[in-house]
Motif scaffolding. Structure first.
Motif, PDB file in Angstrom:
ATOM      1  N   ALA A 291      21.251 -15.128 -29.413  1.00 23.43           N
ATOM      2  CA  ALA A 291      20.442 -14.511 -28.369  1.00 23.43           C
ATOM      3  C   ALA A 291      21.123 -13.260 -27.838  1.00 23.43           C
ATOM      4  O   ALA A 291      22.343 -13.212 -27.719  1.00 23.43           O
ATOM      5  CB  ALA A 291      20.219 -15.497 -27.223  1.00 23.43           C
ATOM      6  N   ALA A 292      20.321 -12.274 -27.530  1.00 28.40           N
ATOM      7  CA  ALA A 292      20.817 -11.063 -26.881  1.00 28.40           C
ATOM      8  C   ALA A 292      21.087 -11.383 -25.410  1.00 28.40           C
ATOM      9  O   ALA A 292      20.486 -12.315 -24.850  1.00 28.40           O
ATOM     10  CB  ALA A 292      19.774  -9.951 -26.988  1.00 28.40           C
ATOM     11  N   PRO A 293      21.982 -10.653 -24.770  1.00 30.10           N
ATOM     12  CA  PRO A 293      22.223 -10.875 -23.338  1.00 30.10           C
ATOM     13  C   PRO A 293      20.911 -10.767 -22.555  1.00 30.10           C
ATOM     14  O   PRO A 293      20.109  -9.865 -22.795  1.00 30.10           O
ATOM     15  CB  PRO A 293      23.179  -9.740 -22.947  1.00 30.10           C
ATOM     16  CG  PRO A 293      23.844  -9.353 -24.229  1.00 30.10           C
ATOM     17  CD  PRO A 293      22.818  -9.573 -25.296  1.00 30.10           C
ATOM     18  N   GLY A 294      20.676 -11.717 -21.682  1.00 25.72           N
ATOM     19  CA  GLY A 294      19.474 -11.705 -20.850  1.00 25.72           C
ATOM     20  C   GLY A 294      18.215 -12.149 -21.569  1.00 25.72           C
ATOM     21  O   GLY A 294      17.114 -11.950 -21.059  1.00 25.72           O
ATOM     22  N   ALA A 295      18.333 -12.754 -22.728  1.00 25.27           N
ATOM     23  CA  ALA A 295      17.156 -13.192 -23.478  1.00 25.27           C
ATOM     24  C   ALA A 295      16.411 -14.288 -22.729  1.00 25.27           C
ATOM     25  O   ALA A 295      16.997 -15.058 -21.980  1.00 25.27           O
ATOM     26  CB  ALA A 295      17.570 -13.697 -24.855  1.00 25.27           C
ATOM     27  N   SER A 296      15.108 -14.359 -22.953  1.00 17.81           N
ATOM     28  CA  SER A 296      14.285 -15.397 -22.322  1.00 17.81           C
ATOM     29  C   SER A 296      14.541 -16.734 -23.003  1.00 17.81           C
ATOM     30  O   SER A 296      15.293 -16.829 -23.961  1.00 17.81           O
ATOM     31  CB  SER A 296      12.806 -15.021 -22.438  1.00 17.81           C
ATOM     32  OG  SER A 296      12.424 -15.069 -23.802  1.00 17.81           O
TER      33      SER A 296
END
Length: 64
Positions: free
Chosen positions: A15-20
């Motif tokens: 996951a990318a930082p801040g992903a939902s």
């Protein structure tokens, strides 16, 4: 005494930082290659598993 090798299939979610919290979708080739390379460097010879009291060590990591 015989020795065995097994293939273990795992699913890795990145996951990318801040992903939902949405479910993941298939990664593109660049991300797949990057994650595979990182896992290979981190795991080969270092990550161990255990089955029926015997220790197993990761020998190689390949993308499926």
């Amino acid at each position: 005494m015989s020795f065995h090798r097994f293939v273990v299939i795992v699913e890795v979610t990145v996951a990318a930082p801040g992903a939902s919290n949405e479910p993941g979708t298939p990664a593109d080739q660049e991300l797949t290659d990057s994650v595979t390379k990182s896992l290979r460097q981190a795991a080969v010879g270092k990550v161990k598993g255990k089955r029926q009291g015997k220790d197993y060590t990761v020998e190689k990591v390949e993308k499926a």
